[in-house]
Design a protein around this motif. Structure first.
Motif, PDB file in Angstrom:
ATOM      1  N   SER A 178      32.924  -1.521 -31.698  1.00  0.00           N
ATOM      2  CA  SER A 178      33.784  -1.376 -30.997  1.00  0.00           C
ATOM      3  C   SER A 178      33.742  -2.622 -29.600  1.00  0.00           C
ATOM      4  N   ASN A 179      34.733  -2.826 -28.991  1.00  0.00           N
ATOM      5  CA  ASN A 179      34.779  -3.677 -27.636  1.00  0.00           C
ATOM      6  C   ASN A 179      34.423  -2.673 -26.511  1.00  0.00           C
ATOM      7  N   ARG A 181      35.470  -2.754 -23.561  1.00  0.00           N
ATOM      8  CA  ARG A 181      36.055  -2.728 -22.384  1.00  0.00           C
ATOM      9  C   ARG A 181      37.423  -1.889 -22.800  1.00  0.00           C
ATOM     10  N   ASN A 186      35.755  -4.500 -33.185  1.00  0.00           N
ATOM     11  CA  ASN A 186      35.459  -5.881 -33.213  1.00  0.00           C
ATOM     12  C   ASN A 186      35.660  -6.509 -34.660  1.00  0.00           C
ATOM     13  N   ARG A 189      38.999  -8.027 -34.710  1.00  0.00           N
ATOM     14  CA  ARG A 189      39.589  -9.221 -34.181  1.00  0.00           C
ATOM     15  C   ARG A 189      38.976 -10.377 -35.076  1.00  0.00           C
TER      16      ARG A 189
END
Length: 328
Positions: A178-179, A181, A186, A189
């Motif tokens: 996971s990102n 932020r 991920n 994306r």
């Protein structure tokens, strides 16, 4: 009296050892590393987060950059409304700046309860929902799953074999999924979208819709009162958010047209009727994009039959959602 004191001390010591081992094992190799990673990053940024997406994996349709908000994804794949209620009631008090909750609701929302499933993989979703969630709250009547989640790093599905291999350097640790932020995945994306419409049609006919129909029938058969219980749960969640001066935004994302065509008509009609009733009764927003013609025939927007991809689908949808919200 002395024997009673010894028994109490022994029990307390045993519990302490178990909890210590569980905590130590968790630091070495958590069972659900991505869930732990996302939760840690969420709480680390607690004073920055303005919005969250909650519910099931249909929240993949939310792109906070396109919405113009500093947000975070707290949903888990397969979450039902009871798990989402628990997540929101546990996390919202820890996120002082949150003013909007984007809540994904799906055709099967009113007939889904992971505890009622007989399929082992689905029942484990309830344990995942508790794992690494801060605090000591559980869904009424579900203490057993809560305890199992708290001890999951000690009573491991792989019996510690994978962890042992990693400690010996025989197997790499899993990559971050996971990102940090915003908690988005991920790999979502990186997905570029389908190019062949026939592939997506075939998947809709043979995979997701069949899987979902079997699962929901299983849950409803084991818990006939689900439609009433889920409706009441959503009402409690709405009242909780409104009491915190938080704006609940319910939405159903676009689905590939064949998925919607194959979905059970009675379930879909009941779902839409219930959501309209909830929105009207509690004066909350509900946006139904499930059959939106701007999306449902365009393969480039989809990750699979009922999920938008992060590259094209989520930004385009979130932009339209923001426009609808601004017109309210």
């Amino acid at each position: 009296m002395k024997q009673l004191q010894q028994s109490i001390l022994f029990t307390a010591g045993l519990i302490g050892i178990v909890l210590f081992c569980a905590a130590l094992w968790s630091r070495m190799d958590p069972v659900y590393p991505d869930i732990k990673f996302r939760m840690q990053n969420l709480l680390r940024q607690a004073n920055e987060i303005e919005a969250v997406s909650a519910g099931n994996s249909h929240c993949k349709a939310i792109d906070f950059d396109a919405l113009g908000e500093r947000g975070y994804h707290i949903w888990l794949g397969g979450n039902d409304v009871f798990e989402t209620e628990l997540h929101l009631k546990t996390l919202i008090p820890r996120l002082p700046k949150v003013r909007t909750v984007y809540y994904a609701v799906s055709f099967h929302t009113f007939v889904a309860d992971n505890r009622a499933a007989t399929i082992l993989d689905r029942k484990s979703k309830r344990v995942e929902a508790y794992a690494y969630l801060p605090g000591w709250k559980w869904i009424p009547g579900d203490f057993q799953s809560f305890v199992k989640a708290r001890l999951i790093n000690l009573i491991r599905p792989d019996h510690g074999y994978t962890t042992l291999l990693r400690l010996l350097g025989q197997q790499p640790r899993p990559a971050k999924e996971s990102n940090p932020r915003d908690g988005s995945r991920n790999r979502d994306r990186q997905f570029k979208g389908f190019r062949n419409i026939n592939v997506l049609i075939e998947r809709a006919e043979k995979a997701r819709i069949v899987e979902h129909a079997k699962l929901m029938n299983d849950m409803l058969q084991n818990c006939p009162g689900l439609p009433e219980d889920t409706y009441a749960c959503l009402e409690r969640t709405i009242r909780f958010l409104q009491a915190q001066d938080i704006r609940p935004v319910f939405f159903t994302p676009p689905y590939f047209f064949r998925y919607t065509e194959l979905a059970d008509r009675n379930m879909v009609e009941t779902f839409r009727r219930n959501m309209k009733a909830l929105a009207r009764k509690h004066n909350v927003e509900y946006y139904d994009f499930s059959a939106n013609p701007d999306f449902v025939f365009e393969t480039k927007y989809f990750m699979d039959e009922d999920h938008l991809n992060r590259r094209h689908g989520a930004p385009a949808f979130s932009k339209q959602l923001r426009e609808r919200m601004n017109c309210r």
